[in-house]
Scaffold this active site. Structure first.
Site, PDB file in Angstrom:
ATOM      1  N   SER A   1       0.831  -1.207   0.000  1.00  0.00           N
ATOM      2  CA  SER A   1       0.000   0.000   0.000  1.00  0.00           C
ATOM      3  C   SER A   1       0.858   1.247   0.000  1.00  0.00           C
ATOM      4  O   SER A   1       0.361   2.336  -0.295  1.00  0.00           O
ATOM      5  CB  SER A   1      -0.855   0.072   1.271  1.00  0.00           C
ATOM      6  OG  SER A   1      -1.515  -1.114   1.509  1.00  0.00           O
TER       7      SER A   1
ATOM      8  N   GLU B   1      -5.414  -0.953  -8.565  1.00  0.00           N
ATOM      9  CA  GLU B   1      -4.456   0.096  -8.892  1.00  0.00           C
ATOM     10  C   GLU B   1      -3.177  -0.604  -9.352  1.00  0.00           C
ATOM     11  O   GLU B   1      -2.563  -1.327  -8.561  1.00  0.00           O
ATOM     12  CB  GLU B   1      -4.175   0.890  -7.602  1.00  0.00           C
ATOM     13  CG  GLU B   1      -4.145   2.355  -7.767  1.00  0.00           C
ATOM     14  CD  GLU B   1      -4.059   3.107  -6.427  1.00  0.00           C
ATOM     15  OE1 GLU B   1      -4.059   4.321  -6.483  1.00  0.00           O
ATOM     16  OE2 GLU B   1      -3.986   2.502  -5.343  1.00  0.00           O
TER      17      GLU B   1
ATOM     18  N   HIS C   1      -2.188  -3.266  -6.587  1.00  0.00           N
ATOM     19  CA  HIS C   1      -2.770  -2.855  -5.305  1.00  0.00           C
ATOM     20  C   HIS C   1      -4.274  -3.125  -5.318  1.00  0.00           C
ATOM     21  O   HIS C   1      -5.048  -2.372  -5.920  1.00  0.00           O
ATOM     22  CB  HIS C   1      -2.467  -1.366  -5.069  1.00  0.00           C
ATOM     23  CG  HIS C   1      -2.870  -0.873  -3.722  1.00  0.00           C
ATOM     24  ND1 HIS C   1      -3.407   0.372  -3.500  1.00  0.00           N
ATOM     25  CD2 HIS C   1      -2.823  -1.479  -2.504  1.00  0.00           C
ATOM     26  CE1 HIS C   1      -3.667   0.512  -2.216  1.00  0.00           C
ATOM     27  NE2 HIS C   1      -3.320  -0.589  -1.592  1.00  0.00           N
TER      28      HIS C   1
ATOM     29  N   ASN D   1      -4.679   6.278  -1.894  1.00  0.00           N
ATOM     30  CA  ASN D   1      -4.269   6.642  -0.532  1.00  0.00           C
ATOM     31  C   ASN D   1      -3.744   8.067  -0.444  1.00  0.00           C
ATOM     32  O   ASN D   1      -3.855   8.712   0.604  1.00  0.00           O
ATOM     33  CB  ASN D   1      -3.225   5.661  -0.002  1.00  0.00           C
ATOM     34  CG  ASN D   1      -3.873   4.385   0.497  1.00  0.00           C
ATOM     35  OD1 ASN D   1      -5.031   4.386   0.903  1.00  0.00           O
ATOM     36  ND2 ASN D   1      -3.147   3.281   0.453  1.00  0.00           N
TER      37      ASN D   1
HETATM   38  P1  NAD Z   1      -2.059  -9.768   6.997  1.00  0.00           P
HETATM   39  O1  NAD Z   1      -1.214  -9.521   8.197  1.00  0.00           O
HETATM   40  O2  NAD Z   1      -3.499 -10.098   7.144  1.00  0.00           O
HETATM   41  O3  NAD Z   1      -1.402 -10.951   6.112  1.00  0.00           O
HETATM   42  C1  NAD Z   1      -0.042 -11.077   5.824  1.00  0.00           C
HETATM   43  C2  NAD Z   1       0.266 -12.570   5.745  1.00  0.00           C
HETATM   44  O4  NAD Z   1       1.564 -12.750   5.179  1.00  0.00           O
HETATM   45  C3  NAD Z   1       0.278 -13.255   7.119  1.00  0.00           C
HETATM   46  O5  NAD Z   1      -0.604 -14.347   7.084  1.00  0.00           O
HETATM   47  C4  NAD Z   1       1.731 -13.711   7.288  1.00  0.00           C
HETATM   48  O6  NAD Z   1       1.850 -14.937   7.945  1.00  0.00           O
HETATM   49  C5  NAD Z   1       2.173 -13.845   5.855  1.00  0.00           C
HETATM   50  N1  NAD Z   1       3.610 -13.742   5.668  1.00  0.00           N
HETATM   51  C6  NAD Z   1       4.468 -12.879   6.260  1.00  0.00           C
HETATM   52  N2  NAD Z   1       5.720 -13.096   5.806  1.00  0.00           N
HETATM   53  C7  NAD Z   1       5.635 -14.126   4.914  1.00  0.00           C
HETATM   54  C8  NAD Z   1       6.577 -14.802   4.090  1.00  0.00           C
HETATM   55  N3  NAD Z   1       7.859 -14.464   4.094  1.00  0.00           N
HETATM   56  N4  NAD Z   1       6.131 -15.800   3.271  1.00  0.00           N
HETATM   57  C9  NAD Z   1       4.836 -16.144   3.239  1.00  0.00           C
HETATM   58  N5  NAD Z   1       3.893 -15.526   4.002  1.00  0.00           N
HETATM   59  C10 NAD Z   1       4.298 -14.530   4.818  1.00  0.00           C
HETATM   60  O7  NAD Z   1      -1.850  -8.461   6.079  1.00  0.00           O
HETATM   61  P2  NAD Z   1      -2.794  -7.930   4.893  1.00  0.00           P
HETATM   62  O8  NAD Z   1      -3.730  -6.908   5.431  1.00  0.00           O
HETATM   63  O9  NAD Z   1      -3.290  -9.084   4.093  1.00  0.00           O
HETATM   64  O10 NAD Z   1      -1.714  -7.107   4.034  1.00  0.00           O
HETATM   65  C11 NAD Z   1      -0.827  -7.752   3.145  1.00  0.00           C
HETATM   66  C12 NAD Z   1      -0.288  -6.705   2.172  1.00  0.00           C
HETATM   67  O11 NAD Z   1      -1.379  -6.080   1.487  1.00  0.00           O
HETATM   68  C13 NAD Z   1       0.502  -5.572   2.847  1.00  0.00           C
HETATM   69  O12 NAD Z   1       1.546  -5.187   1.979  1.00  0.00           O
HETATM   70  C14 NAD Z   1      -0.558  -4.453   2.949  1.00  0.00           C
HETATM   71  O13 NAD Z   1       0.012  -3.167   2.990  1.00  0.00           O
HETATM   72  C15 NAD Z   1      -1.329  -4.665   1.664  1.00  0.00           C
HETATM   73  N6  NAD Z   1      -2.701  -4.132   1.635  1.00  0.00           N
HETATM   74  C16 NAD Z   1      -3.518  -4.238   2.736  1.00  0.00           C
HETATM   75  C17 NAD Z   1      -4.831  -3.726   2.651  1.00  0.00           C
HETATM   76  C18 NAD Z   1      -5.768  -3.811   3.854  1.00  0.00           C
HETATM   77  O14 NAD Z   1      -6.819  -3.147   3.829  1.00  0.00           O
HETATM   78  N7  NAD Z   1      -5.449  -4.588   4.869  1.00  0.00           N
HETATM   79  C19 NAD Z   1      -5.302  -3.156   1.466  1.00  0.00           C
HETATM   80  C20 NAD Z   1      -4.451  -3.109   0.358  1.00  0.00           C
HETATM   81  C21 NAD Z   1      -3.151  -3.588   0.452  1.00  0.00           C
END
Ligand code: NAD
Length: 288
Positions: free
Chosen positions: A119, A152, A140, A190
């Site tokens: 993000s 995005e 994204h 954002n």
């Molecule tokens: P989350 O914490 O729910 O999930 C992340 C997952 O990645 C976890 O299950 C973790 O165990 C796993 N993980 C961490 N390191 C790892 C590795 N080396 N190999 C395999 N798995 C691994 O987080 P999320 O909210 O799903 O966010 C993930 C990404 O998406 C981030 O970059 C975040 O900025 C982006 N994002 C989030 C949102 C939101 O609204 N939450 C929206 C758009 C983008």
């Protein structure tokens, strides 16, 4: 190149949603997680979502079976060795993403695209960890990925036109409306959203208006489906704080600086819906 097989790394909130979207569109979808337990949780999240679709009449039994058949889950990153594109959706920490892209570069075939769901992080810094910066791009997605219509796509100064075209075609195949942003903190959405959310928190913390009036004002006055404080609870206050910090680091403009109340709420563990308490409180059913 037509993308037929995709990999998703990270089966958290976003990764599991993105995996569902890909499998629903008929792509072979390989999901990789760090550990067995997290993998099982991610798998259950997808299964529950498909079950909700079935119960709501949006998916037939056959659809669920077909979609499930497209999905495979593993803790072994090597399983992504036949992917045309991999979406990284792990924790929002640059060193973790850099390390992962270095590994993926050796696993994913040479023609494969490596994309990140970040993000806020600089995608060029992630691309630098590979020998194929021209095949690295941002995808994204928005939360919840199966519902939100927008994708995005973020190109760095090194992303090739071909990579952009293939990624855009994939987004359209997934049924998303694709917009293209540059690799600058906040991309498009954002960059516009964060100052708005921060101003709502500042209004509230200054005592200028109640939280209900702020949210109702934007819902009924501007037609937003959720007020800004409700939206912060939905995004997760920790995630919002992370994005504020990244944008402030990029531009040093006050609008992006996290309001003190947001920082204190994160310190207190009031992260919004996911912890049951943010600006509002949520019962167990609302927390999912
Ligand atoms: P989350 O914490 O729910 O999930 C992340 C997952 O990645 C976890 O299950 C973790 O165990 C796993 N993980 C961490 N390191 C790892 C590795 N080396 N190999 C395999 N798995 C691994 O987080 P999320 O909210 O799903 O966010 C993930 C990404 O998406 C981030 O970059 C975040 O900025 C982006 N994002 C989030 C949102 C939101 O609204 N939450 C929206 C758009 C983008």
């Amino acid at each position: 190149m037509e993308i037929r097989t995709v990999g998703i790394v990270g089966a958290g909130l976003m990764g599991s949603g993105i995996a569902e979207v890909c499998a629903r569109s008929g792509l072979r979808t390989r999901v990789a997680e760090a550990g067995e337990e997290l993998l099982a949780t991610g798998r259950q999240r997808v299964e529950k979502s498909l079950e909700r679709g079935r119960l709501g009449g949006k998916l037939s039994d056959d659809d669920v079976e077909r979609i499930s058949g497209q999905l495979s889950f593993s803790t072994d990153l090597d399983e992504l060795g036949d992917c045309d594109l991999v979406v990284e959706a792990i924790v929002e920490r640059l060193p973790d993403k850099v390390e992962l892209f270095g590994r993926l570069d050796h696993i994913v075939p040479e023609h494969g695209i490596l994309s990140t769901n970040t993000s806020s992080l600089p995608i060029m810094e992630i691309a630098r960890a590979t020998h194929r910066p021209d095949r690295v791009i941002g995808t994204h997605f928005f939360n919840p990925a199966p519902v939100m219509k927008l994708l995005e796509v973020v190109r760095t100064i090194a992303t090739s036109d071909q990579t952009l075209a293939e990624t855009r075609a994939l987004g359209e195949k997934l049924g998303k409306r694709v917009i293209v942003a540059q690799d600058r903190g906040g991309f498009i959405v954002n960059l516009l959203l964060i100052p708005f959310l921060n101003n709502a928190v500042r209004l509230y913390e200054s005592g200028f208006a109640t939280k209900d009036d702020i949210d109702e004002g934007m819902r009924l006055g501007c037609g937003h489906p959720m007020g800004p404080l409700q939206l912060l609870d939905y995004i997760g206050l920790d995630t919002a704080l992370f994005v504020c910090d990244a944008l402030y680091e990029e531009y040093a403009i006050r609008d992006y600086a996290a309001p003190p109340l947001l920082k204190r709420m994160v310190a207190a563990g009031y992260l919004g819906r996911k912890t049951g308490r943010g600006f509002y409180t949520y019962d167990a059913e609302q927390q999912r």
